[in-house]
Design a protein around this motif. Structure first.
Motif, PDB file in Angstrom:
ATOM      1  N   LYS A 271      -0.480 -52.028 -16.631  1.00  0.00           N
ATOM      2  CA  LYS A 271      -1.566 -51.398 -17.401  1.00  0.00           C
ATOM      3  C   LYS A 271      -2.151 -50.183 -16.700  1.00  0.00           C
ATOM      4  CE  LYS A 271      -2.858 -55.814 -19.534  1.00  0.00           C
ATOM      5  NZ  LYS A 271      -3.881 -56.885 -19.585  1.00  0.00           N
ATOM      6  N   GLY A 272      -1.639 -49.854 -15.516  1.00  0.00           N
ATOM      7  CA  GLY A 272      -2.117 -48.669 -14.808  1.00  0.00           C
ATOM      8  C   GLY A 272      -3.409 -48.869 -14.061  1.00  0.00           C
ATOM      9  N   PHE A 273      -3.771 -50.124 -13.755  1.00  0.00           N
ATOM     10  CA  PHE A 273      -5.045 -50.380 -13.086  1.00  0.00           C
ATOM     11  C   PHE A 273      -5.059 -49.914 -11.630  1.00  0.00           C
ATOM     12  CE2 PHE A 273      -6.431 -54.161 -15.987  1.00  0.00           C
ATOM     13  CZ  PHE A 273      -6.468 -53.292 -17.055  1.00  0.00           C
ATOM     14  N   HIS A 274      -3.886 -49.586 -11.093  1.00  0.00           N
ATOM     15  CA  HIS A 274      -3.832 -49.116  -9.707  1.00  0.00           C
ATOM     16  C   HIS A 274      -4.120 -47.624  -9.603  1.00  0.00           C
ATOM     17  CE1 HIS A 274       0.002 -48.100 -11.483  1.00  0.00           C
ATOM     18  NE2 HIS A 274       0.409 -47.461 -10.416  1.00  0.00           N
ATOM     19  N   MET A 275      -4.330 -46.975 -10.750  1.00  0.00           N
ATOM     20  CA  MET A 275      -4.505 -45.524 -10.763  1.00  0.00           C
ATOM     21  C   MET A 275      -5.902 -45.156 -11.272  1.00  0.00           C
ATOM     22  SD  MET A 275      -2.127 -42.706 -12.653  1.00  0.00           S
ATOM     23  CE  MET A 275      -2.179 -43.696 -14.145  1.00  0.00           C
ATOM     24  N   SER A 276      -6.669 -44.520 -10.441  1.00  0.00           N
ATOM     25  CA  SER A 276      -8.026 -44.120 -10.815  1.00  0.00           C
ATOM     26  C   SER A 276      -7.987 -42.858 -11.675  1.00  0.00           C
ATOM     27  CB  SER A 276      -8.848 -43.841  -9.557  1.00  0.00           C
ATOM     28  OG  SER A 276      -8.329 -42.721  -8.875  1.00  0.00           O
ATOM     29  N   LYS A 277      -9.127 -42.543 -12.272  1.00  0.00           N
ATOM     30  CA  LYS A 277      -9.243 -41.324 -13.077  1.00  0.00           C
ATOM     31  C   LYS A 277      -9.004 -40.093 -12.210  1.00  0.00           C
ATOM     32  CE  LYS A 277     -12.509 -39.089 -16.233  1.00  0.00           C
ATOM     33  NZ  LYS A 277     -13.841 -39.222 -16.859  1.00  0.00           N
ATOM     34  N   GLU A 278      -9.478 -40.147 -10.977  1.00  0.00           N
ATOM     35  CA  GLU A 278      -9.273 -39.035 -10.043  1.00  0.00           C
ATOM     36  C   GLU A 278      -7.781 -38.785  -9.811  1.00  0.00           C
ATOM     37  OE1 GLU A 278     -10.704 -39.876  -6.144  1.00  0.00           O
ATOM     38  OE2 GLU A 278     -10.536 -37.799  -5.461  1.00  0.00           O
ATOM     39  N   LYS A 279      -7.014 -39.884  -9.659  1.00  0.00           N
ATOM     40  CA  LYS A 279      -5.574 -39.758  -9.444  1.00  0.00           C
ATOM     41  C   LYS A 279      -4.887 -39.203 -10.693  1.00  0.00           C
ATOM     42  CE  LYS A 279      -4.716 -41.649  -5.276  1.00  0.00           C
ATOM     43  NZ  LYS A 279      -6.064 -41.925  -4.780  1.00  0.00           N
ATOM     44  N   ARG A 280      -5.329 -39.637 -11.870  1.00  0.00           N
ATOM     45  CA  ARG A 280      -4.740 -39.119 -13.111  1.00  0.00           C
ATOM     46  C   ARG A 280      -4.937 -37.612 -13.214  1.00  0.00           C
ATOM     47  NH1 ARG A 280      -7.047 -43.647 -15.641  1.00  0.00           N
ATOM     48  NH2 ARG A 280      -8.637 -42.353 -16.608  1.00  0.00           N
ATOM     49  N   LYS A 282      -5.373 -35.554 -10.689  1.00  0.00           N
ATOM     50  CA  LYS A 282      -4.643 -34.889  -9.614  1.00  0.00           C
ATOM     51  C   LYS A 282      -3.160 -34.745  -9.939  1.00  0.00           C
ATOM     52  CE  LYS A 282      -3.711 -35.103  -4.642  1.00  0.00           C
ATOM     53  NZ  LYS A 282      -3.988 -35.822  -3.366  1.00  0.00           N
ATOM     54  N   TYR A 283      -2.563 -35.809 -10.494  1.00  0.00           N
ATOM     55  CA  TYR A 283      -1.117 -35.813 -10.715  1.00  0.00           C
ATOM     56  C   TYR A 283      -0.730 -35.570 -12.169  1.00  0.00           C
ATOM     57  CZ  TYR A 283      -1.327 -37.984  -6.105  1.00  0.00           C
ATOM     58  OH  TYR A 283      -1.593 -38.244  -4.787  1.00  0.00           O
ATOM     59  N   GLY A 284      -1.735 -35.379 -13.029  1.00  0.00           N
ATOM     60  CA  GLY A 284      -1.464 -35.249 -14.456  1.00  0.00           C
ATOM     61  C   GLY A 284      -0.559 -34.097 -14.815  1.00  0.00           C
ATOM     62  N   LYS A 285      -0.694 -32.968 -14.127  1.00  0.00           N
ATOM     63  CA  LYS A 285       0.118 -31.794 -14.473  1.00  0.00           C
ATOM     64  C   LYS A 285       1.599 -32.030 -14.229  1.00  0.00           C
ATOM     65  CE  LYS A 285      -0.757 -29.812  -9.881  1.00  0.00           C
ATOM     66  NZ  LYS A 285      -1.282 -28.651  -9.131  1.00  0.00           N
ATOM     67  N   TRP A 286       1.944 -33.001 -13.381  1.00  0.00           N
ATOM     68  CA  TRP A 286       3.342 -33.292 -13.087  1.00  0.00           C
ATOM     69  C   TRP A 286       3.863 -34.482 -13.886  1.00  0.00           C
ATOM     70  CZ3 TRP A 286       1.640 -33.186  -7.327  1.00  0.00           C
ATOM     71  CH2 TRP A 286       1.459 -31.847  -6.933  1.00  0.00           C
ATOM     72  N   LEU A 287       2.988 -35.449 -14.165  1.00  0.00           N
ATOM     73  CA  LEU A 287       3.413 -36.646 -14.881  1.00  0.00           C
ATOM     74  C   LEU A 287       3.269 -36.520 -16.398  1.00  0.00           C
ATOM     75  CD1 LEU A 287       2.085 -39.356 -12.458  1.00  0.00           C
ATOM     76  CD2 LEU A 287       4.358 -39.359 -13.450  1.00  0.00           C
ATOM     77  N   TRP A 288       2.263 -35.810 -16.836  1.00  0.00           N
ATOM     78  CA  TRP A 288       2.023 -35.661 -18.271  1.00  0.00           C
ATOM     79  C   TRP A 288       1.811 -34.178 -18.588  1.00  0.00           C
ATOM     80  CZ3 TRP A 288      -1.406 -38.772 -15.273  1.00  0.00           C
ATOM     81  CH2 TRP A 288      -1.008 -40.109 -15.184  1.00  0.00           C
ATOM     82  N   LEU A 296      -7.096 -35.547 -20.043  1.00  0.00           N
ATOM     83  CA  LEU A 296      -7.119 -36.506 -18.942  1.00  0.00           C
ATOM     84  C   LEU A 296      -8.543 -36.774 -18.502  1.00  0.00           C
ATOM     85  CD1 LEU A 296      -4.137 -35.064 -16.867  1.00  0.00           C
ATOM     86  CD2 LEU A 296      -4.139 -37.188 -18.168  1.00  0.00           C
ATOM     87  N   GLU A 297      -9.369 -35.740 -18.571  1.00  0.00           N
ATOM     88  CA  GLU A 297     -10.777 -35.866 -18.169  1.00  0.00           C
ATOM     89  C   GLU A 297     -11.497 -36.854 -19.071  1.00  0.00           C
ATOM     90  OE1 GLU A 297     -13.825 -35.437 -15.851  1.00  0.00           O
ATOM     91  OE2 GLU A 297     -12.328 -33.866 -15.560  1.00  0.00           O
ATOM     92  N   CYS A 298     -11.096 -36.893 -20.357  1.00  0.00           N
ATOM     93  CA  CYS A 298     -11.775 -37.757 -21.321  1.00  0.00           C
ATOM     94  C   CYS A 298     -11.342 -39.218 -21.232  1.00  0.00           C
ATOM     95  CB  CYS A 298     -11.520 -37.248 -22.743  1.00  0.00           C
ATOM     96  SG  CYS A 298     -12.325 -35.661 -23.081  1.00  0.00           S
ATOM     97  N   GLU A 299     -10.237 -39.480 -20.568  1.00  0.00           N
ATOM     98  CA  GLU A 299      -9.752 -40.851 -20.492  1.00  0.00           C
ATOM     99  C   GLU A 299     -10.678 -41.679 -19.606  1.00  0.00           C
ATOM    100  OE1 GLU A 299      -5.699 -41.037 -19.389  1.00  0.00           O
ATOM    101  OE2 GLU A 299      -5.007 -39.786 -21.049  1.00  0.00           O
ATOM    102  N   ASP A 300     -10.923 -42.901 -20.044  1.00  0.00           N
ATOM    103  CA  ASP A 300     -11.816 -43.793 -19.298  1.00  0.00           C
ATOM    104  C   ASP A 300     -11.207 -44.197 -17.969  1.00  0.00           C
ATOM    105  OD1 ASP A 300     -13.640 -43.728 -21.356  1.00  0.00           O
ATOM    106  OD2 ASP A 300     -12.738 -45.473 -22.361  1.00  0.00           O
ATOM    107  N   ASP A 301     -12.089 -44.504 -17.030  1.00  0.00           N
ATOM    108  CA  ASP A 301     -11.618 -45.047 -15.752  1.00  0.00           C
ATOM    109  C   ASP A 301     -10.997 -46.409 -15.984  1.00  0.00           C
ATOM    110  OD1 ASP A 301     -12.054 -43.319 -13.567  1.00  0.00           O
ATOM    111  OD2 ASP A 301     -14.207 -43.558 -13.825  1.00  0.00           O
ATOM    112  N   ALA A 302      -9.822 -46.612 -15.417  1.00  0.00           N
ATOM    113  CA  ALA A 302      -9.184 -47.934 -15.476  1.00  0.00           C
ATOM    114  C   ALA A 302      -9.712 -48.777 -14.330  1.00  0.00           C
ATOM    115  CB  ALA A 302      -7.670 -47.791 -15.363  1.00  0.00           C
ATOM    116  N   PRO A 303      -9.890 -50.068 -14.558  1.00  0.00           N
ATOM    117  CA  PRO A 303     -10.309 -50.927 -13.442  1.00  0.00           C
ATOM    118  C   PRO A 303      -9.263 -50.910 -12.334  1.00  0.00           C
ATOM    119  CG  PRO A 303      -9.646 -52.232 -15.342  1.00  0.00           C
ATOM    120  CD  PRO A 303      -9.681 -50.824 -15.797  1.00  0.00           C
ATOM    121  N   THR A 304      -9.700 -50.832 -11.101  1.00  0.00           N
ATOM    122  CA  THR A 304      -8.769 -50.760  -9.978  1.00  0.00           C
ATOM    123  C   THR A 304      -8.504 -52.153  -9.418  1.00  0.00           C
ATOM    124  OG1 THR A 304     -10.634 -50.345  -8.510  1.00  0.00           O
ATOM    125  CG2 THR A 304      -9.466 -48.433  -9.364  1.00  0.00           C
ATOM    126  N   TRP A 305      -7.624 -52.228  -8.443  1.00  0.00           N
ATOM    127  CA  TRP A 305      -7.306 -53.497  -7.800  1.00  0.00           C
ATOM    128  C   TRP A 305      -8.348 -53.771  -6.734  1.00  0.00           C
ATOM    129  CZ3 TRP A 305      -1.388 -52.794  -6.516  1.00  0.00           C
ATOM    130  CH2 TRP A 305      -0.683 -52.731  -7.719  1.00  0.00           C
TER     131      TRP A 305
END
Length: 402
Positions: A271-280, A282-288, A296-305
């Motif tokens: 579910k992507g819970f290991h990835m914070s909004k900050e990480k999304r 940072k890496y969004g331009k390469w992954l998406w 990406l800014e509008c996406e909610d923070d996912a709960p982390t581990w």
């Protein structure tokens, strides 16, 4: 008579046990597997997958009985039956800087020095060996008229990450420093790997760009590589999430075992819970790359581990896709093979785009009817697949073009 009676009882129990295991394997396969229509020889793939499910079931029983840790059995099966002698190759086992390496030297004549290929086998960092990839390395060496050096790097969990990367890097440095001693042209060294070996090949090539004291690597060959552990829901993961041999869930489970994390985290990672909004961000331009930063800014923070760290996932040695542009633009040219029916297809396509965007030449081969691991099955008798030869022939053609 008593002995014969005991033997008959034991044989009956064994037969019934294997029969039940086979029935369970077929049921599990049909309930949890989808094979896209483009994949060739689907019946053979289904039979292979059922046998693999039976093997994992047997290993689970032996682990419960504390008769095996499972790794030794699975590694032995993957090694398979060794092929016979090949009169066209001289095969030697060596120790290079403390690491076992098997060298395949063609006996055919060569004008000047040969190309040298350093090969890192697949197996998720947990399985695989030079024995398991004997047929692959023989095929490449013989048909490309190149020296191939297959590295026996140490495996997890006994040797935890990043031991595998450090071993491969050490082997590459030693090989490059002494390349002429092996009869190899210093300007014609290629680093190659499949699956997790492709991860290692990509990470090693990235590390070598900061080594001006070594000959420059001519090319990197990545065969359906795993290149990022950030998003396990890319389109190819969703499309091929129920493929035999390597499903979406298997990727996460094997990755957690490799990093020695709790398997209970599998669902959270999916579910992507290991990835914070900050990480999304940072890496969004390469992954998406199709998404705008504001999306990406509008996406909610996912709960982390809360119970574990996932920092290793964001290291380029584990996820080469997210290396900085300053490193990417210095890389040697790349050949990359991807398979349509493979969860890692998008990893390869995204890495291809990153290199091309940074001015690195890329040769891309898409195996339309291929699946993850297909190249491993070259010359495996009943379980050979047409895609294995197609893929390896494409790789050989590329090597000969350099």
């Amino acid at each position: 008579m008593d002995f014969l009676w005991v033997l008959m009882v034991f044989g009956t129990i064994l037969f019934l046990g294997l029969s039940l295991l086979a029935i369970w394997a077929v049921y599990f396969h049909l309930s949890n597997t989808d094979i896209p229509p483009k994949v060739s020889q689907p019946f053979k793939l289904r039979v292979l997958h059922c046998l693999l499910i039976m093997l994992f079931g047997l290993v689970a029983v032996l682990k419960k009985m504390r008769l095996s840790n499972g790794y030794d059995i699975l590694r032995s099966v993957m090694d398979g039956i060794p092929p016979g002698k090949d009169p066209h190759l001289s095969i030697t086992n060596l120790i290079l800087d403390g690491l076992p390496v098997r060298m395949y030297q063609p006996r055919s004549p060569c004008d000047g020095r040969r190309r040298g290929i350093l090969y890192f086998h697949g197996g998720i960092g947990l399985y695989g060996s030079v024995d398991a990839y004997e047929r692959v390395c023989r095929h490449i060496a013989k048909n490309s008229n190149s020296l191939v050096a297959s590295v026996e790097y140490r495996l997890a969990p006994t040797n935890p990450y990043p031991t595998q990367f450090l071993d491969c890097l050490k082997a590459a440095v030693h090989f490059l420093k002494n390349v002429e001693d092996f009869g190899v042209d210093p300007a014609s060294v290629i680093i190659c790997g499949d699956s997790s070996g492709g991860t290692l090949a990509a990470a090693v090539c990235q590390s070598l760009v900061s080594r001006p004291d070594l000959p420059k690597v001519r090319s990197q060959i990545l065969i359906y590589p795993f290149l990022q552990g950030i998003d396990f829901n890319l389109p190819s993961y969703q499309r091929n999430g129920r493929m035999p041999l390597l499903s979406q869930r298997h990727v996460v489970e094997f990755g957690l075992q490799y990093l020695q994390k709790d398997l209970a985290l599998t669902s959270k990672a999916l579910k992507g819970f290991h990835m914070s909004k900050e990480k999304r961000l940072k890496y969004g331009k390469w992954l998406w790359p199709e998404k705008k930063p504001e999306e990406l800014e509008c996406e909610d923070d996912a709960p982390t581990w809360p119970e574990e760290s996932a920092d290793e996932v964001f290291e380029p040695t584990f996820s080469p896709l997210i290396a900085e542009d300053a490193v990417i633009r210095q890389l040697p040219e790349m050949y990359i093979l991807t398979c349509t029916a493979d969860v890692f297809m998008d990893d390869g396509c995204l890495y291809k785009k990153r290199l091309e965007d940074n001015g690195v030449k890329v040769t891309w081969y898409q195996l339309e009817d291929g699946f993850h691991g297909v190249v491993y099955f070259i010359d495996h008798c009943l379980f050979s697949f047409a895609g294995a030869r197609l893929g390896l022939d494409s790789i050989v053609d590329y090597i000969k073009s350099l």
